[in-house]
Design an enzyme around this catalytic site. Structure first.
Site, PDB file in Angstrom:
ATOM      1  N   GLY A  79       0.768  -1.234   0.000  1.00  0.00           N
ATOM      2  CA  GLY A  79       0.000   0.000   0.000  1.00  0.00           C
ATOM      3  C   GLY A  79       0.804   1.292   0.000  1.00  0.00           C
TER       4      GLY A  79
ATOM      5  N   GLY B  64       2.658   2.379  -2.522  1.00  0.00           N
ATOM      6  CA  GLY B  64       2.728   2.957  -3.854  1.00  0.00           C
ATOM      7  C   GLY B  64       3.837   2.410  -4.724  1.00  0.00           C
ATOM      8  CE  LYS B  65       5.462  -3.391  -3.171  1.00  0.00           C
ATOM      9  NZ  LYS B  65       4.502  -3.163  -2.088  1.00  0.00           N
ATOM     10  CB  THR B  66       1.870  -0.919  -8.388  1.00  0.00           C
ATOM     11  OG1 THR B  66       2.017  -2.218  -7.809  1.00  0.00           O
ATOM     12  CG2 THR B  66       1.350  -1.064  -9.809  1.00  0.00           C
ATOM     13  CB  SER B  67       1.678   4.421  -8.236  1.00  0.00           C
ATOM     14  OG  SER B  67       0.354   3.981  -8.028  1.00  0.00           O
TER      15      SER B  67
ATOM     16  CG  ASP C 194       1.873  -6.424  -5.466  1.00  0.00           C
ATOM     17  OD1 ASP C 194       1.341  -7.248  -4.706  1.00  0.00           O
ATOM     18  OD2 ASP C 194       1.869  -5.207  -5.250  1.00  0.00           O
TER      19      ASP C 194
ATOM     20  CB  THR D 131      -2.133  -2.861  -1.672  1.00  0.00           C
ATOM     21  OG1 THR D 131      -1.822  -2.495  -3.023  1.00  0.00           O
ATOM     22  CG2 THR D 131      -1.164  -3.931  -1.212  1.00  0.00           C
TER      23      THR D 131
END
Length: 582
Positions: free
Chosen positions: A23, A25-28, A50, A507
């Site tokens: 949560g 913000g790794k993906t962003s 992920d 997430t």
């Protein structure tokens, strides 16, 4: 305070890894970086491992585990690996050859041994090892980015010499985290290549992504130190979701929100302070679409615009949760969830609510940080007993017991394997479970509230040890009577109540859903879902926070549809503040 994160200034490094707690913000961050590099004329491959990946939503295209170039950005290719599917395949490759050769009870034990997080981590690493060692891919792409890097725990497992020995073939039912590795013996060279790439600062940069929050920064600090010990030193820190320090006007909630961020950063560890650190702005709305990612990186301020009033869904509050438990008269109450969702404050609030109703309550935590002592440092109440189970102490005690019992029958090679096998998270879970089984057996209070409960996997693993230990060559130690008594007690819904604590974000909710499925495998059914730290319950009028509050609704509604008992707790100024009662 920090330089803004700008992918146009990154060194020409082929591998970029993004890691951090759920949560943050790794993906962003990984997606925005990939888009920026592609915009610079680079050919880029983005790989996600992920379990809660939402790359399809971000790029608005269907994606699979086979990489493909995006229609909207032909220089960017994306692969969305499913670690759960990889784990399933990995599990069957390992156990399949033994079906029909070993007793069904032992096969069941092996399946449970390989149903935990360790198997998923190993399978995920196995999947993207290909991307790290494929020379053709390196010729085709300038950069390969990984959304969700391997943890220090996974990498440490890969370095254990006994994990690759023939002993694994002779003992396929090895107890905890080494079992998942038993089908990887033929890949040792590829894994060594992957580790070399991770350790080479000319080839790899690892970005620790965090929010300006105490729990997220604590996790970043822990992960960073663990990775440094393994030789991965080329690290950067990205503080995501930072609101400009100069913006201090607004309502009470918005001012407190900004101050909390600054206080968390002021307490940054000396270790993290040494890392090259960047900032990314607060983004209250979902970052979907390539243009929104570009705007996020290029703007100092991501403005939300929500004009309509925000109505909190018709759900319960913490007082109603306490009333529900109080009607039982006695029982066990667990708060469960991923790190940083607020299990400790929810457990404390429930315990205090029951005390105010006249009940005697024991409140116990297994959190190494022991925030309970801090919360109740000035609270004196004869009906409230606060205690702490230290995981490190209990794990060492458990290891000593197992060595004492097993050392009489194992040879030197088997003892070496046993020592490695016990250096696993599963061992700590079992040791901690045994400790609070003792707490439950000897407590005299009406209610026992436990902050951080065992996972369904841990319970089934204990049950496997209890039922099948005579058939398992490597003894896991004698199961105490307190544990034997507690296992069925936990399945008694009239006495044991489990609360899943989460945040109203993608997430954390996905992770909580997986936790619920894990519990149901052990015949455990949560009593309550508690949505914690909800801005939508504060009625803030700050434009950005109001936009964030509006985005919470879909997650609160998602949970509300799947379970009858949902409580929404408002965002608190202090992350360790107890929800008080009138």
């Amino acid at each position: 305070m920090y330089e803004k994160y700008d992918p146009t200034r990154l060194p020409d490094t082929p591998f970029l890894f993004f890691t951090g707690k759920g949560g943050v913000g790794k993906t962003s961050t990984a997606c925005a970086t990939a888009v920026s590099l592609a915009d610079q004329g680079k050919t880029v491959l983005l790989v996600s491992t992920d379990p809660a990946s939402n790359l399809q939503d971000v790029f608005e295209e269907e994606l699979t585990n086979e990489w493909k170039f995006l229609k909207a950005l032909p220089r960017l290719a994306v692969a969305n690996l499913d670690p759960e599917e990889a784990a399933k395949e990995h599990r069957e490759n390992t156990i399949g050859p033994y079906r029909g050769q070993l007793p069904d009870s032992l096969i069941a034990s092996m399946e449970e041994q390989m149903s935990g997080a360790c198997t998923t981590e190993i399978a995920a690493f196995d999947s993207f090892t290909t991307f790290l060692s494929d020379e053709q891919l390196l010729k085709q792409f300038d950069h390969i980015l990984f959304d969700t890097a391997p943890t220090g725990h996974t990498l440490r497992l890969l370095q254990l010499p006994q994990a690759w020995s023939g002993f694994m073939e002779e003992n396929p039912n090895g107890a905890s985290c080494l079992g998942p590795m038993s089908s990887l013996a033929g890949k040792k060279h590829a894994y060594e290549q992957a580790m070399d790439s991770l350790n080479d600062g000319r080839k790899s940069i690892l970005f620790l992504v965090s929010r300006p929050e105490e729990s997220a920064l604590y996790e970043a600090d822990r992960s960073s130190k663990e990775l440094v010990e393994l030789g991965i030193k080329n690290q950067r820190l990205i503080i995501n979701g930072l609101i400009s320090q100069s913006v201090l006007d607004g309502d009470e909630i918005s001012i407190a929100f900004r101050k909390n961020q600054q206080m968390a950063l002021q307490q940054l560890s000396s270790h993290l302070e040494e890392l090259e650190t960047y900032k990314l702005p607060f983004a209250p709305l979902s970052l979907t679409g390539i243009e929104s990612l570009r705007q996020w990186l290029s703007s100092d301020f991501y403005e939300g615009n929500v004009e309509e009033n925000i109505d909190v869904p018709d759900v319960s509050n913490v007082e109603q949760v306490v009333d529900d438990f109080a009607q039982k008269g006695k029982g066990l109450i667990f708060t469960m969830g991923k790190g940083g969702v607020g299990k400790t404050t929810v457990a404390s609030s429930i315990a205090l609510g029951l005390v105010k109703k006249g009940y005697r309550v024991r409140l116990t935590t297994t959190d190494p940080a022991d925030h309970l002592s801090r919360i109740f440092s000035e609270t004196k109440n004869e009906r409230l007993h606060v205690s702490h189970i230290d995981p490190k102490i209990e794990t060492e005690r458990y290891k000593d017991q197992v060595f004492a019992e097993s050392g009489k029958t194992l040879n030197e090679e088997e003892m070496t394997y046993l020592k490695e096998d016990l250096d696993s998270p599963c061992t700590e879970e079992i040791a901690v479970f045994r400790a609070f089984a003792d707490v439950v057996e000897h407590s005299e209070e009406d209610y026992i509230v436990i902050d951080t409960a065992p996972t369904g996997h841990t319970l089934l693993l204990l049950d496997a040890v209890q039922s099948y230990h005579k058939e398992i060559k490597r003894s896991s130690g004698e199961v105490p009577d307190s544990v034997k008594k507690l296992l069925p007690t936990l399945q008694d819904e009239n006495y044991t109540h489990m609360c899943i604590v989460t945040l109203p974000e993608a997430t954390p909710v996905f992770e909580a859903e997986r936790l619920e499925a894990d519990l149901k495998r052990a015949s455990l059914h949560p009593s309550w879902w508690i949505m914690n730290q909800c801005l939508s319950a504060t009625y803030t009028e700050d434009p950005m926070l109001k936009a964030k509050a509006y985005s919470e609704h879909q997650w609160i509604e998602r949970v509300n549809k799947r379970t009858e008992q949902v409580a929404v707790l408002p965002w608190q100024k202090n992350s360790f503040s107890i929800h008080h009662f009138d």
